[in-house]
Design an enzyme around this catalytic site. Structure first.
Site, PDB file in Angstrom:
ATOM      1  N   GLN B  12       0.820  -1.215   0.000  1.00 31.06           N
ATOM      2  CA  GLN B  12       0.000   0.000   0.000  1.00 31.06           C
ATOM      3  C   GLN B  12       0.852   1.263   0.000  1.00 31.06           C
ATOM      4  O   GLN B  12       0.318   2.362   0.094  1.00 31.06           O
ATOM      5  CB  GLN B  12      -0.934   0.038   1.214  1.00 31.06           C
ATOM      6  CG  GLN B  12      -2.053  -0.977   1.156  1.00 31.06           C
ATOM      7  CD  GLN B  12      -1.693  -2.252   1.883  1.00 31.06           C
ATOM      8  OE1 GLN B  12      -0.517  -2.523   2.117  1.00 31.06           O
ATOM      9  NE2 GLN B  12      -2.667  -3.056   2.245  1.00 31.06           N
ATOM     10  N   PHE B  14       3.776   3.904   1.640  1.00 24.45           N
ATOM     11  CA  PHE B  14       4.027   4.410   2.991  1.00 24.45           C
ATOM     12  C   PHE B  14       2.934   5.374   3.415  1.00 24.45           C
ATOM     13  O   PHE B  14       3.009   6.562   3.160  1.00 24.45           O
ATOM     14  CB  PHE B  14       5.396   5.087   3.031  1.00 24.45           C
ATOM     15  CG  PHE B  14       6.358   4.335   3.890  1.00 24.45           C
ATOM     16  CD1 PHE B  14       6.660   3.018   3.602  1.00 24.45           C
ATOM     17  CD2 PHE B  14       6.936   4.935   5.000  1.00 24.45           C
ATOM     18  CE1 PHE B  14       7.537   2.297   4.408  1.00 24.45           C
ATOM     19  CE2 PHE B  14       7.819   4.230   5.807  1.00 24.45           C
ATOM     20  CZ  PHE B  14       8.115   2.912   5.511  1.00 24.45           C
ATOM     21  N   HIS B  15       1.915   4.864   4.108  1.00 27.23           N
ATOM     22  CA  HIS B  15       0.837   5.726   4.543  1.00 27.23           C
ATOM     23  C   HIS B  15       0.805   5.812   6.050  1.00 27.23           C
ATOM     24  O   HIS B  15       1.834   5.661   6.684  1.00 27.23           O
ATOM     25  CB  HIS B  15      -0.483   5.234   3.953  1.00 27.23           C
ATOM     26  CG  HIS B  15      -0.407   5.162   2.462  1.00 27.23           C
ATOM     27  ND1 HIS B  15      -0.713   4.047   1.750  1.00 27.23           N
ATOM     28  CD2 HIS B  15       0.024   6.080   1.573  1.00 27.23           C
ATOM     29  CE1 HIS B  15      -0.502   4.290   0.470  1.00 27.23           C
ATOM     30  NE2 HIS B  15      -0.057   5.504   0.336  1.00 27.23           N
ATOM     31  N   ALA B  16      -0.391   6.034   6.588  1.00 32.95           N
ATOM     32  CA  ALA B  16      -0.517   6.338   8.010  1.00 32.95           C
ATOM     33  C   ALA B  16       0.343   5.446   8.905  1.00 32.95           C
ATOM     34  O   ALA B  16       1.212   5.941   9.628  1.00 32.95           O
ATOM     35  CB  ALA B  16      -1.975   6.256   8.418  1.00 32.95           C
TER      36      ALA B  16
END
Lengths: 574, 87
Positions: B12, B14-16
């Site tokens: 996904q 590098f998110h939250a």
């Protein structure tokens, strides 16, 4: 007059209630000069602390109501309120420009929000909503306003809003809120994800059409179809009350199949597995209680990038999936590129007829390095679960032997290097070329399993491109010709003590499952959402009886005859 | 100052969650941590900075550590860029 709106079905369900419109408070703070920047900075810090205390309360409630995973978003919010790019930059701006805290924070947040919204990634654009949510809260504190009063709703309602922030969604009073409609958002919005775990009906992304809905309007929210009916007629209200009751009954019944074994009425155990195209699909597979993964398409690892994925990268993805499936079988298909799926960095020559050209195993046997890297990653991952490797597009025995020879070489190399490889690893092929189906008895001796890829098998058998609408009528999964081929494959596998599965769309089709079961198929791999209905269906079927019925169907002349026959049998059994 | 390029594999991007864990780890080091993706750069101790880089799976990220414990920071933070997270 009733009005129909459509949007994205973000969380399934049907709700009927009056609308409550949530107005967004979007005032832009006025710029003021301050005489004492130090005091102003202190004012910001206190407001941030007060906002943190609020969020922490929401976090605790969410933790109790929805568990740690859903509460995490508020931990992230708390974390953002410590972020140097947001807070330190705002403090600097108050100091250097001598402006008020509201204004400075709004300026800094706006530029971050704008940067996030301009990303070509939906998940990142969603993060803009988080920044808006937390800075809105801090600005409310600075201005001495209450942030929002969602928890105060006191009658059955369907919430209508331009957008719902995660904290809005988490604070919904579930005693009264029956669902929500938002103008913006997608299936991956936080509010959509939350709605799914709250099992709250939600339609998002209706566009500005929903802005006409007023508090007090009667609403039918059909989130199974992504439809919103505003001020419905009495007839529509009656119709949807019935549908709502039916839907809820169906849902309860399906849910009871999550932990049940996949067994027929006469006690035959089968395997109902899921197809996945990436790691994101795993959650749904587990939630629907699939018996395994019958097709893991590995193309996503190779697409949308500029160079080949390394062995290490692939290894960690395969290992992750195997571990997540916790001992259930995972069939991983080796690279199926070519045809309509291209890789820019592979620079393949243009072919006249890509679907009949160098794709899948044909390409892998030609570009051996590419193939070997994937096989090594798979072999290493085999120690972390129950792995089955599947070669796609095998036409003749020679290809299978060559692929297996390369696999054996890589295995030997790894073992020499002291790397362990599982002894129970299975190797099989996809049957999607008529030549392989016809010679299935020959191939069966040298594999552990077959998986019938019906999408391609049908198009190659009928010599008809599925995507070409003028010949789409030839895509006939229930045609006796297709059933005969399928029967050949299953019989060949069973005679040699191997298992036969199917991973095309046909495997999840309720009008095909009884026939496939009767023909002796063992594994059915489908989209995760079809698993529970399939398990329910199978529990009502007798394999012995359908063995006879399938034999009859095979002797028929047209697809329509077969379909009518199956549907009639299913109706008479129900 | 030390630096090295890593390829992100978390599907996904590098998110939250990954960025939060990364920043938490970065904050345990006294040195300055900077990430570069093409022309863009971000403060490795700000998750908003990381998010605005828009790191996706397959992206090549140059990680730079400057100051006390830079070697250890480079090694440990590099590992965080190249692993898969539970979402």
């Amino acid at each position: 007059m009733s009005q129909l709106l459509t949007g994205v079905p973000a969380s399934p369900g049907i709700a009927i209630a009056k609308a409550y419109r949530l107005e967004a408070e979007e005032s832009i703070p006025q710029q003021r000069k301050v005489d004492d920047p130090a005091a102003e900075k202190q004012r910001l810090r206190s407001a941030v602390d007060a906002a943190k205390a609020d969020i922490d309360r929401i976090r605790e409630t969410t933790l109790e109501r929805l568990g740690p995973q859903k509460a995490e978003i508020f931990e992230a919010h708390l974390f953002l309120l410590d972020d140097p790019d947001l807070i330190d930059t705002t403090l600097d701006q108050i100091e250097s420009e001598g402006v008020n805290a509201e204004y400075a924070l709004h300026e800094v947040a706006s530029s971050i929000i704008e940067a996030l919204q301009s990303m070509d990634n939906e998940m990142l654009r969603e993060r803009a909503a988080d920044v808006k949510d937390i800075t809105g809260r801090v600005i409310s504190k600075l201005e001495g306003r209450e942030h929002s009063a969602l928890s105060e709703l006191s009658a059955e309602t369907i919430l209508i809003a331009k957008d719902l922030t995660p904290s809005d969604t988490a604070q919904l009073n579930l005693e009264f809120v029956r669902g929500f409609v938002t103008e913006i958002g997608s299936r991956t919005s936080h509010s959509a994800i939350m709605a799914r775990s709250l099992e709250l009906a939600a339609v998002v992304g209706t566009g500005a059409d929903a802005s006409g809905i007023r508090t007090g309007d009667m609403i039918i929210l059909d989130a199974t179809a992504g439809q919103v009916i505003v001020n419905p007629s009495d007839e529509q209200l009656r119709e949807y009350s019935v549908r709502k009751a039916e839907y809820e009954e169906y849902k309860t019944r399906m849910r009871s199949y999550v932990d049940r074994p996949s067994v027929t009425a006469d006690g035959v155990q089968v395997e109902l597995a899921s197809n996945i195209g990436g790691i994101d699909d795993l959650e749904k597979v587990l939630a629907n209680g699939a018996d395994g993964i019958g097709l893991f398409r590995t193309e996503f690892l190779y697409m949308g990038r500029s160079s080949f994925p390394s062995e290490e990268e692939q290894y960690s993805v395969y290992k992750h999936v195997l571990e997540k499936m916790n001992g259930k079988r995972v069939v991983i298909r080796t690279l199926d590129i070519g045809g309509d799926k291209e890789l820019p960095y592979l620079q393949l020559p243009k072919e006249m007829n890509p679907f009949l050209g160098q794709r899948a195993i044909r390409l892998c046997l030609d570009k051996e390095d590419l193939f070997r890297t994937q096989l090594r990653a798979l072999l290493r991952a085999s120690m972390h679960g129950k792995l089955a490797i599947m070669f796609p597009m095998i036409a003749v025995l020679g290809e299978l032997r060559e692929a297996k020879r390369i696999l054996a070489e890589e295995r030997a190399k790894l073992e020499q290097e002291g790397t362990k490889v599982s002894d129970t690893l299975e190797v099989g092929i996809m049957i999607e070329i008529p030549a392989a189906a016809i010679a299935a008895d020959v191939l069966a001796k040298e594999v552990d399993f077959f998986s019938i890829g019906t999408n391609d098998l049908i198009q190659y058998t009928m010599a008809a491109d599925r995507m070409n609408e003028s010949v789409a009528y030839l895509y006939q999964p229930h045609h006796p010709s297709i059933l005969r081929l399928v029967q050949l494959v299953i019989q060949a596998a069973n005679r040699h003590g191997k298992w036969a599965g199917m991973c095309g769309e046909m495997a999840g089709d309720s009008a095909a499952i009884p026939l496939l079961l009767g023909l002796g198929l063992y594994e059915f791999s489908m989209s995760a959402s079809s698993v529970l209905p399939a398990r329910e269906l199978i529990s009502r079927l007798s394999r012995e009886e359908w063995a006879g019925l399938a034999e009859q169907a095979i002797g028929m002349s047209t697809q329509q005859e077969v379909l009518d026959f199956v549907n009639q049998q299913l109706r008479s059994e129900a | 100052m030390v630096s090295q390029t890593f390829t992100v594999i978390h599907p996904q991007g590098f998110h939250a969650r990954p960025s939060k864990l990364f920043v938490e780890k970065a904050n345990t080091f006294p040195c300055k941590v900077t990430l570069f993706k093409g022309e863009k750069k971000a403060n490795g101790k700000s998750s908003l900075g990381l998010l605005t880089l828009g790191i996706a799976a397959g992206d090549e990220i140059r990680l730079e550590a400057d100051g006390e414990q830079e070697e250890q920071a480079l090694q440990e933070l590099g590992q965080m860029l190249t692993k898969i997270y539970e979402e």
